[in-house]
Design an enzyme around this catalytic site. Structure first.
Site, PDB file in Angstrom:
ATOM      1  N   CYS A 139       0.832  -1.194   0.000  1.00 47.97           N
ATOM      2  CA  CYS A 139       0.000   0.000   0.000  1.00 47.97           C
ATOM      3  C   CYS A 139       0.871   1.249   0.000  1.00 47.97           C
ATOM      4  O   CYS A 139       2.034   1.214   0.379  1.00 47.97           O
ATOM      5  CB  CYS A 139      -0.879   0.040   1.240  1.00 47.97           C
ATOM      6  SG  CYS A 139      -1.918  -1.400   1.414  1.00 47.97           S
ATOM      7  N   ARG A 145       4.476   0.820  -6.203  1.00 43.86           N
ATOM      8  CA  ARG A 145       4.412  -0.133  -5.073  1.00 43.86           C
ATOM      9  C   ARG A 145       3.363  -1.225  -5.323  1.00 43.86           C
ATOM     10  O   ARG A 145       3.283  -2.190  -4.587  1.00 43.86           O
ATOM     11  CB  ARG A 145       4.087   0.626  -3.787  1.00 43.86           C
ATOM     12  CG  ARG A 145       5.138   1.661  -3.403  1.00 43.86           C
ATOM     13  CD  ARG A 145       4.640   2.570  -2.304  1.00 43.86           C
ATOM     14  NE  ARG A 145       4.427   1.870  -1.065  1.00 43.86           N
ATOM     15  CZ  ARG A 145       5.389   1.589  -0.178  1.00 43.86           C
ATOM     16  NH1 ARG A 145       6.623   1.960  -0.448  1.00 43.86           N
ATOM     17  NH2 ARG A 145       5.145   0.947   0.936  1.00 43.86           N
ATOM     18  N   TRP A 157      -3.019  -2.298  -1.695  1.00 39.78           N
ATOM     19  CA  TRP A 157      -2.579  -3.593  -2.241  1.00 39.78           C
ATOM     20  C   TRP A 157      -3.240  -4.611  -1.334  1.00 39.78           C
ATOM     21  O   TRP A 157      -2.832  -4.776  -0.183  1.00 39.78           O
ATOM     22  CB  TRP A 157      -1.056  -3.655  -2.176  1.00 39.78           C
ATOM     23  CG  TRP A 157      -0.427  -4.798  -2.906  1.00 39.78           C
ATOM     24  CD1 TRP A 157      -0.306  -4.950  -4.270  1.00 39.78           C
ATOM     25  CD2 TRP A 157       0.185  -5.962  -2.337  1.00 39.78           C
ATOM     26  NE1 TRP A 157       0.346  -6.119  -4.567  1.00 39.78           N
ATOM     27  CE2 TRP A 157       0.661  -6.761  -3.399  1.00 39.78           C
ATOM     28  CE3 TRP A 157       0.365  -6.399  -1.046  1.00 39.78           C
ATOM     29  CZ2 TRP A 157       1.318  -7.964  -3.201  1.00 39.78           C
ATOM     30  CZ3 TRP A 157       1.039  -7.601  -0.838  1.00 39.78           C
ATOM     31  CH2 TRP A 157       1.483  -8.373  -1.906  1.00 39.78           C
ATOM     32  N   ASN A 165      -0.901   1.438   5.941  1.00 37.56           N
ATOM     33  CA  ASN A 165      -0.079   0.474   5.195  1.00 37.56           C
ATOM     34  C   ASN A 165       0.497  -0.485   6.227  1.00 37.56           C
ATOM     35  O   ASN A 165       1.142  -0.065   7.186  1.00 37.56           O
ATOM     36  CB  ASN A 165       1.052   1.184   4.441  1.00 37.56           C
ATOM     37  CG  ASN A 165       2.020   0.171   3.815  1.00 37.56           C
ATOM     38  OD1 ASN A 165       1.608  -0.944   3.491  1.00 37.56           O
ATOM     39  ND2 ASN A 165       3.280   0.532   3.698  1.00 37.56           N
ATOM     40  N   GLY A 166       0.263  -1.776   6.030  1.00 36.33           N
ATOM     41  CA  GLY A 166       0.795  -2.777   6.963  1.00 36.33           C
ATOM     42  C   GLY A 166      -0.237  -3.870   7.186  1.00 36.33           C
ATOM     43  O   GLY A 166      -1.215  -3.967   6.468  1.00 36.33           O
ATOM     44  N   GLU A 193      19.310 -14.962 -10.656  1.00 35.23           N
ATOM     45  CA  GLU A 193      18.787 -13.604 -10.862  1.00 35.23           C
ATOM     46  C   GLU A 193      18.134 -13.496 -12.229  1.00 35.23           C
ATOM     47  O   GLU A 193      17.052 -12.909 -12.369  1.00 35.23           O
ATOM     48  CB  GLU A 193      19.907 -12.579 -10.701  1.00 35.23           C
ATOM     49  CG  GLU A 193      19.498 -11.149 -10.957  1.00 35.23           C
ATOM     50  CD  GLU A 193      18.344 -10.662 -10.058  1.00 35.23           C
ATOM     51  OE1 GLU A 193      18.006 -11.362  -9.082  1.00 35.23           O
ATOM     52  OE2 GLU A 193      17.782  -9.609 -10.371  1.00 35.23           O
ATOM     53  N   LYS A 250      14.220 -12.412 -12.871  1.00 35.25           N
ATOM     54  CA  LYS A 250      13.874 -11.293 -13.770  1.00 35.25           C
ATOM     55  C   LYS A 250      12.852 -11.754 -14.807  1.00 35.25           C
ATOM     56  O   LYS A 250      11.849 -11.096 -15.052  1.00 35.25           O
ATOM     57  CB  LYS A 250      15.125 -10.764 -14.455  1.00 35.25           C
ATOM     58  CG  LYS A 250      16.051  -9.976 -13.555  1.00 35.25           C
ATOM     59  CD  LYS A 250      15.640  -8.552 -13.407  1.00 35.25           C
ATOM     60  CE  LYS A 250      15.145  -8.041 -12.108  1.00 35.25           C
ATOM     61  NZ  LYS A 250      15.341  -8.645 -10.860  1.00 35.25           N
ATOM     62  N   GLU A 289       9.387 -12.645 -13.156  1.00 42.18           N
ATOM     63  CA  GLU A 289       8.624 -11.590 -12.460  1.00 42.18           C
ATOM     64  C   GLU A 289       8.048 -10.546 -13.409  1.00 42.18           C
ATOM     65  O   GLU A 289       7.051  -9.910 -13.081  1.00 42.18           O
ATOM     66  CB  GLU A 289       9.448 -10.931 -11.370  1.00 42.18           C
ATOM     67  CG  GLU A 289      10.569 -10.040 -11.806  1.00 42.18           C
ATOM     68  CD  GLU A 289      11.241  -9.360 -10.602  1.00 42.18           C
ATOM     69  OE1 GLU A 289      10.544  -8.940  -9.674  1.00 42.18           O
ATOM     70  OE2 GLU A 289      12.471  -9.265 -10.614  1.00 42.18           O
ATOM     71  N   HIS A 341      20.356 -34.832 -11.767  1.00 41.07           N
ATOM     72  CA  HIS A 341      19.694 -35.373 -10.563  1.00 41.07           C
ATOM     73  C   HIS A 341      18.198 -35.123 -10.601  1.00 41.07           C
ATOM     74  O   HIS A 341      17.564 -35.013  -9.561  1.00 41.07           O
ATOM     75  CB  HIS A 341      20.327 -34.747  -9.312  1.00 41.07           C
ATOM     76  CG  HIS A 341      21.779 -35.073  -9.167  1.00 41.07           C
ATOM     77  ND1 HIS A 341      22.237 -36.300  -8.769  1.00 41.07           N
ATOM     78  CD2 HIS A 341      22.880 -34.341  -9.456  1.00 41.07           C
ATOM     79  CE1 HIS A 341      23.547 -36.320  -8.779  1.00 41.07           C
ATOM     80  NE2 HIS A 341      23.966 -35.143  -9.188  1.00 41.07           N
ATOM     81  N   LYS A 368       7.115  -3.184  -4.956  1.00 38.95           N
ATOM     82  CA  LYS A 368       8.539  -2.811  -4.945  1.00 38.95           C
ATOM     83  C   LYS A 368       9.160  -3.116  -3.594  1.00 38.95           C
ATOM     84  O   LYS A 368      10.293  -3.537  -3.508  1.00 38.95           O
ATOM     85  CB  LYS A 368       8.700  -1.320  -5.243  1.00 38.95           C
ATOM     86  CG  LYS A 368      10.142  -0.849  -5.297  1.00 38.95           C
ATOM     87  CD  LYS A 368      10.930  -1.568  -6.384  1.00 38.95           C
ATOM     88  CE  LYS A 368      12.368  -1.148  -6.426  1.00 38.95           C
ATOM     89  NZ  LYS A 368      13.173  -1.967  -7.366  1.00 38.95           N
TER      90      LYS A 368
HETATM   91  C1  AGP Z   1      13.524  -8.213  -7.507  1.00 39.08           C
HETATM   92  O1  AGP Z   1      13.444  -7.735  -8.828  1.00 39.08           O
HETATM   93  C2  AGP Z   1      12.219  -8.067  -6.764  1.00 39.08           C
HETATM   94  N1  AGP Z   1      11.723  -6.751  -6.846  1.00 39.08           N
HETATM   95  C3  AGP Z   1      12.315  -8.600  -5.342  1.00 39.08           C
HETATM   96  O2  AGP Z   1      12.797  -9.923  -5.399  1.00 39.08           O
HETATM   97  C4  AGP Z   1      13.224  -7.805  -4.392  1.00 39.08           C
HETATM   98  O3  AGP Z   1      14.576  -8.000  -4.738  1.00 39.08           O
HETATM   99  C5  AGP Z   1      12.998  -8.332  -2.968  1.00 39.08           C
HETATM  100  O4  AGP Z   1      11.653  -8.120  -2.627  1.00 39.08           O
HETATM  101  C6  AGP Z   1      13.899  -7.665  -1.917  1.00 39.08           C
HETATM  102  O5  AGP Z   1      13.597  -6.285  -1.861  1.00 39.08           O
HETATM  103  P1  AGP Z   1      14.617  -5.321  -1.038  1.00 39.08           P
HETATM  104  O6  AGP Z   1      15.923  -5.385  -1.753  1.00 39.08           O
HETATM  105  O7  AGP Z   1      13.985  -3.975  -1.081  1.00 39.08           O
HETATM  106  O8  AGP Z   1      14.712  -5.889   0.357  1.00 39.08           O
END
Ligand code: AGP
Length: 612
Positions: free
Chosen positions: A2, A27, A76, A102-103, A485, A489, A492, A508, A607
Site C-alpha cells: 500500500c 508499489r 494492495w 499500510n501494513g 537472478e 527477472k 517476475e 539429478h 517494490k
Molecule cells: C527483484 O526484482 C524483486 N523486486 C524482489 O525480489 C526484491 O529484490 C525483494 O523483494 C527484496 O527487496 P529489497 O531489496 O527492497 O529488500
C-alpha cells in the site's frame, strides 16, 4: 504494498494527494481513495476499486474536492478483496476518526470481536477498519485526545502499520503512527506532508523527518510534533533528501526499468567512488573495527529475492578473497529458524528498500542474538539502515521499477569492496593483488556500457522467447547465482515459468523436463568450470533443448553448442556476475514488452514487501 500520503497546508489538498499517490503506483495496488477536509466542514471521502485514473475522473483531477487537509491511499489487498468498500480511507461510523494504513494488523480478528461486544459494527473485511474503530474507542474513552487514543490503540495492536489519521474535532491536523511499515514526514513553509516513500513528497520539499517505530507525529501546517508511546514529546532531527526529482522520472526512456538498466554504469561508479579514495577503500560508515574484522570467522548474508541472489554471488567472492566462511540465508527462513549463530560473526542484510519485513525481522533477530550487523541498503534513513549497527549505502538513486536492476548491481560491487577490504584488513591479500582487484572493479562501469551497446541483438533473440512457457537457467558457482537472478527477472516481469539450476544438478532430476525446444540459458564465465558447464549444455542440447549462452569474449567454441551467444568483456571471474547479469536483465525486459506487459508494475508484485 500500500501507499499512503497526507497533506495539510494552505493549498488545495486533493491534487497534491493524487500527485503523491501517482509517485507511489510502483508499489503495486488495486484500489485508491482520498479523504479531504475543508476547514470545519464534514470530511469528503472518495474511494474506488481500480487505478488512480478512476479517482482522478471522479474528482476532476482533484479540483472538485475542496479542502486544505487530507490523506490518501493506494491499496494492495491483504485482507478483503479489491473493492470500493475495502478501499481506504476507512472511517468510524460517526466520522469521528478517518484513516489510511499500510501494513498488517495481525490480531485484527480478536480486536474486531472485542469492538463488536462494545457496540461497533463493520462494513469492510479489512484490518484497517478495525484499527480505525479501535482508535475511535480509545478516543472516546480517554477524554477525546488523539495522542492518547493512538497510544492506547498502538499498545493493543500487533503487526505493522504506517497510519495517517484525521479526527473530526481537530480540523487541519493529521496524526501519524508507525511500526515497521515505511513512513516519511516532510515539512515546508506552512505545509506538512507524510508519505510511504520519498518520491511522493520530493516535488514539494526535501526537508524530512524519519518517524521511528512506536512513535506518533502530529502534523499541523508547517509544524510537526513527535511523541513516544508514553505520549511524551520527543525531538527528531530534520534531514535533507539529496535525490533530485528528475532522477525519479523516466528521463526519456519508455520504462523505468530500461532507464535504470542504463543508469547502471553511472551508479556503479558512484557507489564505488563513495568509498574508494586514492586507490584505497575507506569504510567510514562501516564502524567495524580492524580487530572485529580480523576476528571474523563467519559471515551470514541475509536477504530476499534479488538481494538474496547478490548474497549467492558474494559468498564465492568473500570466501575466495578471505578465510571467512559465508552462509547465505533467505530472510523469511532465517527469521523462523533457531539458528546457532557463531559468536565472531557478522550478519550482512542486503535490501534496496531497507523496509522488507522479512529482512528487517532477520536483522532484529541477529541483533537479539548479539551478532554485529551491517546493512547494504539503497534508501537513506530506511528501517534497516537505521537499525543495523553499520550501513553501507548503495548510490543507485531512486529505483522505481519493481524489478530491481541498478540497485542489484550496486549491491554486488558494494559486496566486492567489503570482501576486498576484509581481506586487506586481515592481511589475506597482497597489496599488488588488492590494487589489481580494485582496478578490475573500476572497469565494471565501462564494460557494462559496452554490453548495453549489444542490446539490439539481445532484443532480436528475446523476440524468439515471447511465446515460450518454460525456461531453464544453468551455471556453476557465480554463474549459478547469476542464473538465479536471470530466472527471477524473466518470471517476475514476463510471467514465464523459469528455474535456475546448478548445472551439475541437472542429471539429478531436472533434465527429465528437457524436451524438444526447451529453452536453456547457460551462464558460462567461470574459467575453471567452463568445460563442466559446456558438457551440461551438450547434455540438454542432445535432448532437444534450444541453448543460449552468456560467456566471456574469446569463448567462441560455445557457438558449436549454443544457437545464440552473448559475449561479455574480459574481467576477473570473481566480478563477472556484474557483467553477465546485464544481458539477462535486457532479455527479460524485451520479452516482457514483447508480451505487452506492464514492465514497471508487474502483476501481484510490490517494490517493497513490507508485510510478511
Ligand atoms: C527483484 O526484482 C524483486 N523486486 C524482489 O525480489 C526484491 O529484490 C525483494 O523483494 C527484496 O527487496 P529489497 O531489496 O527492497 O529488500
Amino acid at each position: 504494498m500500500c501507499g499512503i500520503v497526507g497533506f495539510t497546508g494552505n493549498n488545495q489538498a486533493a491534487p497534491i494527494l493524487l500527485d503523491g499517490l501517482s509517485k507511489l503506483e510502483y508499489r503495486g495496488y488495486d484500489s485508491a481513495g482520498i479523504a479531504v477536509r475543508n476547514g470545519e466542514a464534514e470530511t469528503e471521502v472518495i474511494k474506488e476499486k481500480g487505478k488512480l485514473k478512476v479517482l482522478a475522473e471522479m474528482t476532476n483531477d482533484g479540483k472538485a474536492v475542496k479542502g486544505t487537509c487530507g490523506i490518501g491511499h493506494t491499496r494492495w489487498a491483504t485482507h478483503g478483496d479489491p473493492s470500493a468498500v475495502n478501499a481506504h480511507p476507512h472511517s468510524s461510523d460517526d466520522g469521528n476518526v478517518i484513516a489510511v494504513h499500510n501494513g498488517i494488523i495481525e490480531n485484527y480478528q480478536e480486536q474486531r470481536e472485542k469492538l463488536i461486544k462494545k457496540g461497533y459494527s463493520f462494513k469492510s473485511q479489512t484490518d484497517t477498519e478495525v484499527a480505525v474503530k479501535l482508535i475511535d474507542y480509545y478516543y472516546k474513552k480517554y477524554s477525546n485526545e488523539p495522542i492518547e487514543a493512538l497510544s492506547h490503540a498502538m499498545m493493543r495492536i500487533r503487526g505493522s502499520y504506517a497510519l495517517c489519521v484525521m479526527f473530526k474535532d481537530y480540523p487541519g491536523e493529521i496524526y501519524c503512527a508507525r511500526k515497521d511499515s515505511p513512513m516519511i514526514i516532510g515539512i515546508a513553509d506552512d505545509e506538512s506532508y507524510v508519505a510511504s516513500d520519498v518520491p511522493a513528497i520530493l516535488k514539494y520539499t526535501r526537508k524530512v523527518y524519519y518517524i521511528g517505530n512506536m512513535e506518533i507525529a502530529k502534523l499541523e501546517k508547517g509544524n510537526v510534533i513527535f511523541y513516544n508511546i508514553d505520549s511524551e514529546i520527543i525531538e527528531k532531527p530534520l534531514t535533507e533528501i539529496k535525490w533530485d526529482a528528475a532522477s525519479a522520472e523516466k528521463g526519456g526512456y519508455e520504462h523505468f526499468m530500461l532507464k535504470e538498466i542504463h543508469e547502471q554504469p553511472k551508479v556503479i561508479r558512484d557507489t564505488v567512488n563513495s568509498v574508494v579514495k586514492d586507490g584505497i577503500v575507506h569504510f567510514d560508515s562501516v564502524t567495524l573495527t580492524d580487530d572485529e574484522i580480523k576476528a571474523l570467522d563467519q559471515v551470514y548474508i541475509i536477504a530476499c529475492g534479488s538481494a538474496y541472489h547478490v548474497g549467492m554471488d558474494l559468498q564465492y567472492v568473500i570466501e575466495s578473497l578471505t578465510s571467512i566462511s559465508v552462509r547465505v540465508e533467505l530472510a523469511s527462513e532465517f527469521r523462523y529458524r533457531d539458528m546457532k549463530l557463531k559468536k565472531n560473526s557478522l550478519a550482512i542484510v542486503i535490501s534496496q528498500s531497507g523496509e522488507t519485513a522479512d529482512s528487517l525481522a532477520a536483522l532484529r533477530l541477529a541483533k537479539d542474538k548479539g551478532i554485529k550487523t551491517l546493512g547494504i541498503v539503497n534508501v537513506v534513513g530506511s528501517s534497516i539502515a537505521r537499525e543495523a549497527d553499520n550501513v553501507f549505502y548503495t548510490l543507485a538513486g531512486p529505483e522505481i521499477s519493481v524489478a530491481t536492476t541498478k540497485a542489484y548491481s550496486c549491491q554486488l560491487v558494494a559486496g566486492y569492496l567489503l570482501a576486498l577490504q576484509f581481506a586487506k584488513t586481515r592481511d589475506e591479500i597482497e597489496d599488488i593483488s588488492y590494487t589489481k582487484f580494485l582496478n578490475e572493479i573500476n572497469t565494471i562501469p565501462e564494460k557494462v556500457e559496452k554490453i548495453l551497446e549489444d542490446k539490439v541483438r539481445l532484443q532480436w533473440y528475446s523476440n524468439k522467447l515471447v511465446n515460450i512457457s518454460d525456461a531453464f537457467f544453468i551455471g556453476r558457482g557465480i554463474d549459478y547465482a547469476i542464473g538465479m537472478e536471470g530466472s527471477l527477472k524473466l518470471k517476475e516481469i514476463s510471467y514465464i515459468h523459469s528455474e535456475a539450476y546448478a548445472a551439475g544438478e541437472l542429471k539429478h532430476g531436472p533434465i527429465s523436463l528437457i524436451e524438444d525446444s526447451t529453452v536453456v540459458i547457460s551462464v558460462v564465465t567461470q574459467d575453471k568450470l567452463i568445460e563442466k558447464t559446456v558438457s551440461n549444455m551438450v547434455e540438454v542440447k542432445s535432448r532437444g533443448a534450444k541453448v543460449m549462452a552468456v560467456t566471456t569474449v574469446g569463448n567462441y567454441f560455445l557457438e558449436d553448442t549454443a544457437e545464440f551467444v552473448c559475449y561479455i568483456p574480459q574481467i576477473h571471474s570473481l566480478f563477472s556476475g556484474s557483467l553477465s547479469v546485464i544481458p539477462l536483465q535486457l532479455i527479460s525486459y524485451y520479452v516482457s514488452i514483447g508480451k505487452g506487459y506492464d514492465v514497471d508494475k508487474p502483476r501481484n508484485l510490490a517494490k517493497s514487501v513490507t508485510v510478511e
